[in-house]
Write an enzyme that holds these catalytic residues in place. Structure first.
Site, PDB file in Angstrom:
ATOM      1  N   LYS A 205       0.931  -1.244   0.050  1.00 10.37           N
ATOM      2  CA  LYS A 205      -0.090   0.088  -0.148  1.00 10.37           C
ATOM      3  C   LYS A 205       0.804   1.332   0.211  1.00 10.37           C
ATOM      4  CE  LYS A 205      -1.700   2.969   2.592  1.00 10.37           C
ATOM      5  NZ  LYS A 205      -1.669   3.973   1.582  1.00 10.37           N
ATOM      6  N   GLU A 286       9.172   1.256  11.680  1.00 10.54           N
ATOM      7  CA  GLU A 286      10.205   2.111  11.734  1.00 10.54           C
ATOM      8  C   GLU A 286       9.692   3.516  11.705  1.00 10.54           C
ATOM      9  OE1 GLU A 286      13.289   0.988  12.260  1.00 10.54           O
ATOM     10  OE2 GLU A 286      12.399  -0.881  12.263  1.00 10.54           O
ATOM     11  N   CYS A 320      13.705  11.112   8.204  1.00  7.91           N
ATOM     12  CA  CYS A 320      13.696  10.693   9.477  1.00  7.91           C
ATOM     13  C   CYS A 320      15.161  10.935  10.150  1.00  7.91           C
ATOM     14  CB  CYS A 320      13.144   9.457   9.549  1.00  7.91           C
ATOM     15  SG  CYS A 320      13.849   8.057   8.777  1.00  7.91           S
ATOM     16  N   GLU A 416       9.070  15.918  16.608  1.00  4.41           N
ATOM     17  CA  GLU A 416       9.623  15.994  15.188  1.00  4.41           C
ATOM     18  C   GLU A 416       8.952  16.767  14.399  1.00  4.41           C
ATOM     19  OE1 GLU A 416      10.771  12.385  12.274  1.00  4.41           O
ATOM     20  OE2 GLU A 416       8.896  12.025  13.123  1.00  4.41           O
TER      21      GLU A 416
END
Length: 517
Positions: A205, A286, A320, A416
């Protein structure tokens, strides 16, 4: 057998030949924008009634593609197809499967510039960032194919007199792959090819903001000869089809990369055992980072400032691994800060297809979120550079932004943001800097600029991140060279691009036969 693996080299776009070739690829891709795409199940395209438009973040009025989207019913059919294909795919030898992966890497190498040019329009990556994404994708395919052959060898066990004992690893079944938008070919390819080269089948997906890059991947999968159903492609809303795929008792594993909030939700859902489920689902999450670069008083301040800016603003900070905290020891704080502000202010912002150093962020929602974080940050710290939106073609541009005087526990230092925002934190000394660096819930990447060997060794031992970089930028892990994955809330530490990655999607079987005497 295949030649030894080596990472794909990057182009030098200052070379007129390479520059002209990339410009030609940009023109070719631009001429095809607006093409349709959609789900692929059991090797066949599937028409649906609902669509999404993929738009260029540098010019949102420009449609990159029109993508038919899947629903829960089609998700179930895709899992059926994956399990049907698993029987034949898992029965092949590792070498037979690996040939498909190696060929896929070669096809990506053949089409490298056009795959990268598509990312300029759909993902907002400039030439170097886009090509690096494609290089990483083909590296994943090439590396994992070879690792699958290595893992096919029997596991070494101790001899026991009177018996034959053997252990070997085998694939586990059909699973779900949910990659992010920020590395729309590289991470998508790695997350898919790892399980598949190990002998599993998947339902993929893609991210809803970058589905055309996923569709380009699927065309190459077909050309590489992967059997129908080994990789099934389901663009669509994550809240609808993602939950169906994660919750289904037939799902053997979930491989996810994305935000912490979504990752935790998937981890919780995947831990539930549904009626009819006969295994514990493996789930690899992750997630994010709040990555720090420490600079001490022994460092080369010019090199440190240059790499801080490269790490903070490459692909608009939408990595990231991006440097979002710059921790400066007091003695060199002002000198490094001055250089960082100067370099950040000099970065040109504009369309990625024209190869500007900084482009747009991915979407209107991301644009609004980052600006709201910048506005909130004004109440916590001093804005030293940037901080504003840029009006150009309606694109989602934000100036490279620097905050100074940030406190270690401030939101700017803990949350973040995933955008072009750098928080500069002053530390009393190296001990204090290391303490600040470790004081977040994340532990993905980090770095140290220092000439002091004892401090470098301390950072190796005490800087608690999955990927630590010394005297260089803190982004750009290479497949097979720097296995990538973090600690704490950064995720499962799956170490993508490492020798253990395929093993996550396999299980060990041991057979003992007593000899008849």
């Amino acid at each position: 057998m295949f030649e030894p693996y080596a990472p794909e080299p990057y182009s030098d776009f200052s070379d007129p030949v390479a520059g002209a070739a990339f410009e030609a690829a940009v023109a070719a891709v631009q001429a095809r924008l607006g093409e349709p795409a959609g789900p692929v199940v059991a090797g066949e395209p599937v028409a649906t009634d609902s669509t999404i438009e993929s738009r260029d973040p540098a010019m949102p009025s420009r449609v990159v593609g029109v993508v038919a989207t899947a629903d829960g019913e089609l998700a179930g059919r895709a899992l059926d197809a994956a399990w049907d294909a698993f029987r034949g795919w898992s029965a092949l030898t590792a070498l037979e499967r690996a040939r498909h992966g190696v060929l896929l890497a070669e096809l990506m190498r053949r089409d490298k510039y056009e795959l990268a040019a598509l990312q300029c329009f759909e993902a907002g990556k400039n030439w170097a960032e886009a090509e690096a994404d494609v290089c990483e994708a083909l590296d994943f395919a090439a590396y994992y194919a070879r690792e699958a052959v290595r893992l096919a060898e029997p596991v070494r066990v101790t001899h026991f007199r009177g018996e034959e004992n053997e252990s070997h690893v085998i694939p586990i079944g059909a699973g779900v792959v949910i990659p992010p938008w920020n590395f729309p070919l590289a991470i998508l390819t790695g997350m898919t090819l790892g399980p598949v080269m190990a002998g599993n089948t998947v339902v993929l997906k893609p991210a809803s903001t970058t589905p055309m890059i996923g569709a380009a991947f699927m065309r190459l999968v077909e050309e590489a000869g992967f059997p129908p159903g080994v990789i099934n492609f389901l663009p669509g809303p994550g809240g609808e089809i993602g939950d169906v795929l994660v919750d289904d008792p037939r799902t053997r594993f979930i491989n996810f990369t994305g935000s912490k909030e979504v990752g935790l939700r998937i981890a919780e859902r995947s831990a539930r055992v549904a009626p009819g489920q006969v295994w514990l689902k493996r789930a690899y999450m992750e997630m994010g980072g709040k990555d720090a670069l420490i600079v001490d008083e022994t460092a080369d301040v010019d090199a440190a400032a240059a790499d801080a800016v490269r790490s903070a603003y490459g692909f608009q900070g939408q990595k990231c691994s991006a440097c979002s905290r710059l921790i400066l020891v007091s003695e060199i704080h002002d000198a490094v800060l001055e250089r960082v502000v100067e370099r950040a202010g000099a970065l040109e912002v504009g369309p990625p297809s024209e190869n500007h150093p900084v482009g747009p962020v991915i979407s209107a929602a991301q644009h609004a979120m980052i600006l709201s974080e910048i506005e909130a940050g004004r109440g916590e710290a001093e804005l030293a550079a940037g901080g504003a939106a840029i009006d150009r073609d309606g694109g989602y541009y934000i100036e490279p932004t620097v905050f100074t005087g940030v406190q270690p526990d401030a939101r700017l230092a803990q949350h973040e943001i995933f955008g072009p925002v750098l928080s500069v934190i002053e530390a009393r000394d190296f001990d204090h800097a290391l303490e600040i660096a470790n004081a977040t819930e994340y532990g993905l990447t980090g770095g140290l600029y220092s000439r002091d060997r004892s401090r470098i060794e301390r950072a190796r031992a005490e800087f608690h991140v999955g990927n630590l970089y010394i005297n260089r930028k803190i982004t750009g892990a290479l497949v097979g060279v720097q296995p990538f994955g973090g600690f704490k809330m950064s995720g499962s530490n799956a170490k993508a691009g490492g020798p253990d990655y395929l093993r996550l999607f396999m299980e060990m079987k041991t057979v003992a036969e007593r000899w008849i005497t």
